[in-house]
Design a protein around this motif. Structure first.
Motif, PDB file in Angstrom:
ATOM      1  N   GLU A  98     -17.577   3.168  31.274  1.00 47.08           N
ATOM      2  CA  GLU A  98     -17.081   2.097  32.368  1.00 47.08           C
ATOM      3  C   GLU A  98     -15.835   2.399  32.999  1.00 47.08           C
ATOM      4  N   GLY A  99     -15.259   3.718  32.896  1.00 45.40           N
ATOM      5  CA  GLY A  99     -13.905   4.002  33.514  1.00 45.40           C
ATOM      6  C   GLY A  99     -12.815   3.339  33.065  1.00 45.40           C
ATOM      7  N   LEU A 100     -12.839   2.817  31.687  1.00 43.28           N
ATOM      8  CA  LEU A 100     -11.754   2.217  31.290  1.00 43.28           C
ATOM      9  C   LEU A 100     -10.507   3.277  30.872  1.00 43.28           C
ATOM     10  N   PHE A 101     -10.800   4.322  30.774  1.00 48.55           N
ATOM     11  CA  PHE A 101      -9.715   5.490  30.480  1.00 48.55           C
ATOM     12  C   PHE A 101      -9.046   5.760  31.810  1.00 48.55           C
ATOM     13  N   HIS A 102      -9.958   5.817  32.988  1.00 46.65           N
ATOM     14  CA  HIS A 102      -9.415   6.311  34.260  1.00 46.65           C
ATOM     15  C   HIS A 102      -8.753   5.119  34.826  1.00 46.65           C
ATOM     16  N   ASP A 103      -9.152   3.925  34.560  1.00 38.29           N
ATOM     17  CA  ASP A 103      -8.339   2.650  34.978  1.00 38.29           C
ATOM     18  C   ASP A 103      -6.847   2.746  34.535  1.00 38.29           C
ATOM     19  N   ALA A 104      -6.776   3.424  33.053  1.00 36.23           N
ATOM     20  CA  ALA A 104      -5.464   3.390  32.572  1.00 36.23           C
ATOM     21  C   ALA A 104      -4.650   4.701  32.799  1.00 36.23           C
TER      22      ALA A 104
ATOM     23  N   GLN B 151      -1.962   5.230  26.669  1.00 34.39           N
ATOM     24  CA  GLN B 151      -2.990   4.921  27.707  1.00 34.39           C
ATOM     25  C   GLN B 151      -4.116   5.083  27.045  1.00 34.39           C
ATOM     26  N   PHE B 152      -4.560   5.843  26.219  1.00 35.80           N
ATOM     27  CA  PHE B 152      -5.815   5.819  25.449  1.00 35.80           C
ATOM     28  C   PHE B 152      -5.881   4.707  24.636  1.00 35.80           C
ATOM     29  N   VAL B 153      -5.063   4.310  23.658  1.00 32.84           N
ATOM     30  CA  VAL B 153      -5.347   3.421  22.998  1.00 32.84           C
ATOM     31  C   VAL B 153      -5.698   2.041  23.704  1.00 32.84           C
ATOM     32  N   THR B 154      -4.996   1.858  25.015  1.00 29.57           N
ATOM     33  CA  THR B 154      -5.305   0.728  25.675  1.00 29.57           C
ATOM     34  C   THR B 154      -6.728   0.779  26.041  1.00 29.57           C
ATOM     35  N   GLY B 155      -7.357   1.813  26.522  1.00 30.64           N
ATOM     36  CA  GLY B 155      -8.760   1.796  26.899  1.00 30.64           C
ATOM     37  C   GLY B 155      -9.799   1.588  25.648  1.00 30.64           C
ATOM     38  N   ILE B 156      -9.250   2.004  24.687  1.00 30.17           N
ATOM     39  CA  ILE B 156     -10.030   1.859  23.279  1.00 30.17           C
ATOM     40  C   ILE B 156     -10.366   0.325  23.079  1.00 30.17           C
TER      41      ILE B 156
END
Length: 300
Positions: free
Chosen positions: A24-30, A209-214
């Protein structure tokens, strides 16, 4: 765009939030470009951390625990699983009112080629229930695939398996699920992300940033369009029965397995006590010695 590389111990359904965040591109968004690889054998994650091929590893908390106090210094930065998504399945004819005491005198297959948790956590639950694991004959240290094949061929009275495998066995008529660790095992920080302690400062922004995506993926899962999850399942496990995958995913989603990226300190202490009782650690490591809580503090 910052880059982060992950070395994982498996390609497992319990890792779904990471796979959803990627799709869903959540890492990219972060602001993060994440690359993940599953190792076979799983011990390759340690080699990847050592060589720098991977920034962080994904696997059981018991691994950083066993290395605590050694020259291989590892820091846990967040968890992916808040519970242990396994099950015990028995051959038909088992009691409808199953209790762990029913395993006494039985032969129980406990996969161990991918790690020690299936046996060790179950043995801990047995001891907590007042049942001595010595009274049960465990077949250990072999792969899930091998033990499932042998169980189907007639070896053993019960098997400890991940939810997908246990559901497959039940659907085939080879076994019946009588115990789910999600229902009766309590909170257990199972799969976690960890890195070399000496790299925490260097990776701090990227890990944050990664933890935010998870975390975002975990909060998204309960309301996400089922077709979105199905797309992940089909891409990751095209050879599997999609109905069985969805059923196992439903059970996990209705449990606490994906509730939070923050490790529960008391649950960590309990798991460490179980490991100490099993002889896997010299002394039970404290939560503070295992985890860098700064990455999880905002999610408590």
């Amino acid at each position: 765009m910052d880059k982060l590389t992950i070395s994982a111990t498996a390609n497992g359904l319990n890792y779904l939030p990471e796979y959803l965040a990627d799709q869903e591109g959540l890492f990219h968004d972060a602001g993060l470009d994440v690359t993940a690889v599953a190792c076979d054998p799983w011990t390759g994650v340690l080699d990847d951390l050592e060589s720098g091929r991977a920034d962080i590893a994904l696997g059981g908390l018991w691994v950083p625990a066993m290395y605590a106090g050694s020259e291989r210094e590892l820091s846990v930065v967040c968890q992916l699983n808040h519970q242990f998504p396994m099950a015990i399945a028995v051959r038909d004819g088992g009691s409808d009112n199953f209790s762990l005491e029913d395993l006494l005198g039985k032969v129980v297959l406990a996969p161990g080629a991918g790690g020690s948790a299936p046996y060790e956590f179950t043995a801990g639950l047995l001891r907590e229930a007042g049942v001595d694991p010595v009274g049960i004959r465990f077949v250990r240290d072999l792969s899930t695939a091998m033990l499932v094949e042998l169980f189907t061929a007639g070896l053993g009275d019960a098997i400890i398996a991940d939810l997908v495998t246990a559901t497959e066995l039940e659907a085939s008529g080879a076994a019946r699920i009588v115990f789910r660790h999600l229902d009766d095992g309590g909170i257990m920080p199972n799969s976690v992300y960890y890195c070399r302690t000496e790299r925490v400062a260097e990776l701090r922004d990227r890990i944050t940033q990664f933890v935010t995506g998870i975390d975002t993926a975990m909060r998204l899962l309960p309301t996400v369009d089922p077709n979105t999850v199905d797309a992940v399942l089909k891409r990751r496990w095209p050879e599997k029965d999609q109905g069985i995958l969805r059923e196992a995913q439903r059970q996990m989603a209705e449990s606490a397995v994906w509730d939070t990226v923050a490790i529960d300190e008391s649950a960590s202490d309990r798991w460490m006590r179980i490991l100490a009782e099993g002889g896997l650690v010299r002394t039970a490591p404290s939560y503070d010695s295992l985890a860098d809580d700064s990455f999880m503090a905002d999610y408590r």
